[in-house]
Design a protein around this motif. Sequence first.
Motif, mmCIF file in Angstrom:
data_model
loop_
_atom_site.group_PDB
_atom_site.id
_atom_site.type_symbol
_atom_site.label_atom_id
_atom_site.label_comp_id
_atom_site.label_asym_id
_atom_site.label_seq_id
_atom_site.Cartn_x
_atom_site.Cartn_y
_atom_site.Cartn_z
ATOM 1 N N GLN A 92 -19.902 -48.665 -30.269
ATOM 2 C CA GLN A 92 -18.935 -48.870 -31.364
ATOM 3 C C GLN A 92 -18.105 -47.603 -31.577
ATOM 4 O OE1 GLN A 92 -18.634 -51.931 -33.016
ATOM 5 N NE2 GLN A 92 -20.154 -52.632 -31.540
ATOM 6 N N VAL A 100 -17.578 -45.179 -29.297
ATOM 7 C CA VAL A 100 -16.740 -44.947 -28.110
ATOM 8 C C VAL A 100 -15.453 -45.752 -28.202
ATOM 9 C CG1 VAL A 100 -16.619 -45.427 -25.618
ATOM 10 C CG2 VAL A 100 -18.583 -44.232 -26.545
ATOM 11 N N ASN A 101 -15.567 -46.973 -28.682
ATOM 12 C CA ASN A 101 -14.390 -47.835 -28.771
ATOM 13 C C ASN A 101 -13.409 -47.407 -29.863
ATOM 14 O OD1 ASN A 101 -14.255 -50.182 -26.810
ATOM 15 N ND2 ASN A 101 -16.418 -50.162 -27.371
ATOM 16 N N GLN A 102 -13.830 -46.437 -30.660
ATOM 17 C CA GLN A 102 -12.910 -45.899 -31.685
ATOM 18 C C GLN A 102 -12.128 -44.694 -31.171
ATOM 19 O OE1 GLN A 102 -12.661 -47.598 -34.598
ATOM 20 N NE2 GLN A 102 -14.225 -48.960 -33.733
ATOM 21 N N ILE A 103 -12.543 -44.175 -30.011
ATOM 22 C CA ILE A 103 -11.862 -42.992 -29.465
ATOM 23 C C ILE A 103 -10.510 -43.402 -28.870
ATOM 24 C CG2 ILE A 103 -12.019 -41.120 -27.741
ATOM 25 C CD1 ILE A 103 -15.112 -41.324 -28.053
ATOM 26 N N ASP A 104 -9.459 -42.713 -29.287
ATOM 27 C CA ASP A 104 -8.114 -43.072 -28.829
ATOM 28 C C ASP A 104 -7.888 -42.736 -27.358
ATOM 29 O OD1 ASP A 104 -7.356 -44.160 -31.216
ATOM 30 O OD2 ASP A 104 -6.728 -42.223 -32.055
ATOM 31 N N SER A 122 -8.558 -42.871 -23.906
ATOM 32 C CA SER A 122 -9.351 -43.776 -23.061
ATOM 33 C C SER A 122 -10.171 -43.044 -22.004
ATOM 34 C CB SER A 122 -8.436 -44.780 -22.371
ATOM 35 O OG SER A 122 -7.877 -45.628 -23.325
ATOM 36 N N ALA A 149 -13.168 -41.546 -23.657
ATOM 37 C CA ALA A 149 -14.010 -42.675 -24.066
ATOM 38 C C ALA A 149 -14.777 -43.240 -22.875
ATOM 39 C CB ALA A 149 -13.145 -43.764 -24.700
ATOM 40 N N MET A 150 -14.095 -43.361 -21.738
ATOM 41 C CA MET A 150 -14.739 -43.927 -20.552
ATOM 42 C C MET A 150 -15.842 -43.023 -19.996
ATOM 43 S SD MET A 150 -14.163 -46.946 -19.847
ATOM 44 C CE MET A 150 -14.870 -47.108 -18.226
ATOM 45 N N TYR A 208 -18.684 -43.540 -22.229
ATOM 46 C CA TYR A 208 -19.157 -44.916 -22.079
ATOM 47 C C TYR A 208 -19.972 -45.096 -20.792
ATOM 48 C CZ TYR A 208 -18.756 -49.937 -23.110
ATOM 49 O OH TYR A 208 -19.000 -51.223 -23.446
#
Lengths: 147, 224
Positions: free
Chosen positions: B135, B137-141, B143, B146-147, B150
């Motif tokens: 949740q 990670v999906n808030q990080i702008d 990408s 974030a990946m 993730y």
Amino acid sequence: MNDSKILFFDDEALTSESLVRNLCNNYSYDIVYVSSIFDFIDKLTSEKFSLLMIDVMAPVPADLEALGFNKEEIADINATGGMNVGVVLASRVWRIDDYAQVPVIFLTAKSSFQLPRKDNCCILRKPMLAKNISQEIDRLMNKNQVL
Amino acid sequence: MKLFLYSAIVLSLSLNMPNCGCLISENSSPQYEQSFKKSEKGTKDDLVLAVNAVNNILTYMSLAVAILTFATILFGYLGYKDLKRKIEDKVKEVNAKMKDIEAFKDQVKESKKMLDLQEEYVSISNGYLYQTTEQLVNQIDDSKIAMVIYKTLAHNYHVANLYSSNNETRFAALAYLRENGEPSDITHIQAMASSDVDQQYQQLASEIIGVIKYKTENEKNSHN
């Protein structure tokens, strides 16, 4: 807000539920999640869906014949030991008149993957951010509407 | 007891035998004496001696048989008592061991329960950790960032799931590591394969180990 319904199959419930929560809460999709092929077929016949999201690798179900797979499909699934269940499942779905043109997003951790020869499908590598999945959903939905 | 009584009767009969022998020799009839007087005196004495000898042999043989019978019965009885005691001791010993085994089985059951509970707890914790981080990670702008997070999250989550008792979770972990496994994961895959009862999963695990090794070797060669 997106009115189209999406059916999502993945045998790994925890990660899928988390992904569904993300897509529903942050991108307002209406997603029905199932963790078994039996439930997937059952949902397809009882409800109407605009897009399918299918996990490629899954354990081989016990009674494939009862699930409507033909002999070639069963042989294909058994030969790969569940490594391409999702692809065979999609071809089984495309044989149904109502879903002959339904867009499909394949989700897999596989690095090499042979995409079926269909215009309305794509592949996404796991793990995939909800943002990227959302983009692909929108792209396929729009493409399908144009067609 | 019956055997004792029988042996006592045989013994007493045997002891009475010499008296019987005496009766024959002492109460012989006058007709016999007269007829013997007519014959030679030496012949009579020899006959009496022979009869007495036979009588004595029979008497002592009976006595010996009686003593042997008694001894046999006595030793048999004592042997039986001893054997019975030994069997009873063995039965007690076996019962005590059975109690120990039962106690050990209970301990194993208890340990298994605790391990199952711990495994469930670890599995749930692993799931919660994944969901919470996902949740975030999906808030990080960005990408890319974030990946990276993730991928690490997904990798660790699947490695931990190799130890899960849930078949679907284990399959998903193996399927993930088939494509994304690293040499450091081989130890965990091997541990899973050695403890997994399902032959299909064992086969899949060894295949994945092969794939990881092949990939690593190829990467080394390409670097060289």
